[in-house]
Write a protein that holds these residues in place. Sequence first.
Motif, mmCIF file in Angstrom:
data_model
loop_
_atom_site.group_PDB
_atom_site.id
_atom_site.type_symbol
_atom_site.label_atom_id
_atom_site.label_comp_id
_atom_site.label_asym_id
_atom_site.label_seq_id
_atom_site.Cartn_x
_atom_site.Cartn_y
_atom_site.Cartn_z
ATOM 1 N N PRO A 88 0.834 -1.207 0.000
ATOM 2 C CA PRO A 88 0.000 0.000 0.000
ATOM 3 C C PRO A 88 0.869 1.258 0.000
ATOM 4 C CG PRO A 88 -0.065 -1.069 2.151
ATOM 5 C CD PRO A 88 0.735 -1.954 1.240
ATOM 6 N N SER A 89 0.373 2.276 -0.671
ATOM 7 C CA SER A 89 1.091 3.540 -0.739
ATOM 8 C C SER A 89 1.130 4.197 0.633
ATOM 9 C CB SER A 89 0.399 4.469 -1.737
ATOM 10 O OG SER A 89 1.032 5.713 -1.730
ATOM 11 N N LYS A 90 2.276 4.780 0.955
ATOM 12 C CA LYS A 90 2.418 5.466 2.235
ATOM 13 C C LYS A 90 2.358 6.978 2.092
ATOM 14 C CE LYS A 90 4.975 1.752 4.365
ATOM 15 N NZ LYS A 90 6.203 1.259 4.930
ATOM 16 N N ASP A 91 2.120 7.457 0.862
ATOM 17 C CA ASP A 91 2.037 8.900 0.704
ATOM 18 C C ASP A 91 0.693 9.407 1.213
ATOM 19 O OD1 ASP A 91 0.370 8.106 -1.336
ATOM 20 O OD2 ASP A 91 1.226 9.404 -2.851
ATOM 21 N N GLU A 92 0.612 10.705 1.396
ATOM 22 C CA GLU A 92 -0.574 11.326 1.989
ATOM 23 C C GLU A 92 -1.857 11.013 1.215
ATOM 24 O OE1 GLU A 92 -2.044 15.845 2.587
ATOM 25 O OE2 GLU A 92 -0.017 15.423 3.299
ATOM 26 N N GLY A 93 -1.761 10.949 -0.106
ATOM 27 C CA GLY A 93 -2.929 10.692 -0.944
ATOM 28 C C GLY A 93 -3.220 9.223 -1.168
ATOM 29 N N LYS A 94 -2.492 8.330 -0.495
ATOM 30 C CA LYS A 94 -2.687 6.877 -0.598
ATOM 31 C C LYS A 94 -2.562 6.375 -2.033
ATOM 32 C CE LYS A 94 -3.511 6.440 3.783
ATOM 33 N NZ LYS A 94 -2.373 6.250 4.602
ATOM 34 N N GLY A 95 -1.708 7.003 -2.833
ATOM 35 C CA GLY A 95 -1.469 6.549 -4.192
ATOM 36 C C GLY A 95 -2.390 7.133 -5.236
ATOM 37 N N ILE A 96 -3.342 7.963 -4.825
ATOM 38 C CA ILE A 96 -4.242 8.603 -5.793
ATOM 39 C C ILE A 96 -3.426 9.634 -6.574
ATOM 40 C CG2 ILE A 96 -6.272 10.090 -6.039
ATOM 41 C CD1 ILE A 96 -7.380 8.748 -3.496
ATOM 42 N N PRO A 97 -3.532 9.654 -7.903
ATOM 43 C CA PRO A 97 -2.753 10.612 -8.693
ATOM 44 C C PRO A 97 -3.058 12.062 -8.313
ATOM 45 C CG PRO A 97 -3.709 8.945 -10.112
ATOM 46 C CD PRO A 97 -4.322 8.764 -8.749
ATOM 47 N N ILE A 98 -2.112 12.931 -8.618
ATOM 48 C CA ILE A 98 -2.324 14.360 -8.397
ATOM 49 C C ILE A 98 -2.491 15.045 -9.746
ATOM 50 C CG2 ILE A 98 -1.046 14.397 -6.226
ATOM 51 C CD1 ILE A 98 1.234 15.767 -7.797
ATOM 52 N N TYR A 99 -3.205 16.151 -9.752
ATOM 53 C CA TYR A 99 -3.387 16.908 -10.989
ATOM 54 C C TYR A 99 -2.807 18.325 -10.884
ATOM 55 C CZ TYR A 99 -7.109 19.817 -9.072
ATOM 56 O OH TYR A 99 -7.807 20.726 -8.317
ATOM 57 N N LYS A 100 -2.471 18.744 -9.650
ATOM 58 C CA LYS A 100 -1.974 20.111 -9.470
ATOM 59 C C LYS A 100 -0.924 20.148 -8.366
ATOM 60 C CE LYS A 100 -4.841 23.285 -7.807
ATOM 61 N NZ LYS A 100 -5.823 24.387 -7.701
ATOM 62 N N VAL A 101 0.132 20.913 -8.633
ATOM 63 C CA VAL A 101 1.207 21.106 -7.657
ATOM 64 C C VAL A 101 1.372 22.596 -7.413
ATOM 65 C CG1 VAL A 101 3.666 20.831 -7.170
ATOM 66 C CG2 VAL A 101 2.455 19.039 -8.417
ATOM 67 N N ASN A 122 -9.065 10.221 -13.465
ATOM 68 C CA ASN A 122 -9.065 10.072 -12.004
ATOM 69 C C ASN A 122 -9.800 11.245 -11.365
ATOM 70 O OD1 ASN A 122 -7.045 7.742 -11.666
ATOM 71 N ND2 ASN A 122 -5.936 9.177 -12.973
ATOM 72 N N PRO A 123 -11.128 11.185 -11.319
ATOM 73 C CA PRO A 123 -11.886 12.314 -10.764
ATOM 74 C C PRO A 123 -11.540 12.637 -9.309
ATOM 75 C CG PRO A 123 -13.335 10.751 -11.871
ATOM 76 C CD PRO A 123 -11.982 10.129 -11.826
ATOM 77 N N MET A 124 -10.958 11.686 -8.605
ATOM 78 C CA MET A 124 -10.587 11.914 -7.197
ATOM 79 C C MET A 124 -9.147 12.424 -7.070
ATOM 80 S SD MET A 124 -13.311 11.059 -5.555
ATOM 81 C CE MET A 124 -12.792 10.836 -3.888
ATOM 82 N N ALA A 125 -8.510 12.783 -8.189
ATOM 83 C CA ALA A 125 -7.126 13.252 -8.157
ATOM 84 C C ALA A 125 -6.985 14.421 -7.186
ATOM 85 C CB ALA A 125 -6.674 13.653 -9.563
ATOM 86 N N LYS A 126 -5.830 14.498 -6.574
ATOM 87 C CA LYS A 126 -5.563 15.478 -5.520
ATOM 88 C C LYS A 126 -4.665 16.603 -6.033
ATOM 89 C CE LYS A 126 -7.249 12.683 -2.295
ATOM 90 N NZ LYS A 126 -8.492 12.926 -1.679
ATOM 91 N N ASP A 127 -4.567 17.634 -5.213
ATOM 92 C CA ASP A 127 -3.556 18.651 -5.434
ATOM 93 C C ASP A 127 -2.642 18.648 -4.218
ATOM 94 O OD1 ASP A 127 -4.650 21.520 -3.898
ATOM 95 O OD2 ASP A 127 -6.017 19.836 -4.164
ATOM 96 N N ILE A 128 -1.393 19.008 -4.414
ATOM 97 C CA ILE A 128 -0.444 19.024 -3.309
ATOM 98 C C ILE A 128 0.269 20.368 -3.256
ATOM 99 C CG2 ILE A 128 -0.079 16.525 -3.271
ATOM 100 C CD1 ILE A 128 2.593 17.002 -4.712
ATOM 101 N N GLU A 129 0.814 20.645 -2.089
ATOM 102 C CA GLU A 129 1.606 21.860 -1.876
ATOM 103 C C GLU A 129 2.944 21.439 -1.286
ATOM 104 O OE1 GLU A 129 1.387 26.166 0.434
ATOM 105 O OE2 GLU A 129 -0.393 24.909 0.299
#
Length: 192
Positions: free
Chosen positions: A74-87, A132-139
Amino acid sequence: ASDMTAVLSLIQITGIWITGDETILQTINNLLSGYGIWFGFDSVGLFRLQQFTVNAGASLAIYKEDIIKINRIPSKDEGKGIPIYKVKFNYQKNHTVQSTDLAGGVTLDRKNAVLQEYLSVTVQDTAVLTLNPMAKDIEINSPIVHSVPATASTAANTEANRVLTLFKVAREMYSLRVYLDPAQLSSLDLNK
């Protein structure tokens, strides 16, 4: 030596403030993490420094009959492996945010700059949201700083795009226990 040359070319536009409470390891991590650089020992015991990038090397063929055991990790990143679309990539940290007591001769651009803790750039790929409609953004807060603002901005934009490229696709990790030919062992190492 080649690792150090490559890393030094990346981190020449950087800086961190050391208060004295940090360990050497924390300081190195703070300095290198803003560029996605890992450090550690490879499979033959050499100390390595490299930037995480999208793998462009040759693949290793492993056949079903050679697999002893396989586990999904399992992914240990904050988004649990869900792709990101914005940084949103923060850079050029201002260690003394000022909102009052600015001299009359300070330009509007400079006033706006000292009001913020960081300058930032934002990069995005909205096409990721289609798959991936659930894609996240990160800072990300980075140590990128430079006396020439345009140089720092270019470095920050480059790094933000590198991070987006890495994380805008779904990736899965597996742990494999396999039978390998001794010739295959040399192709298994960090960042390959």
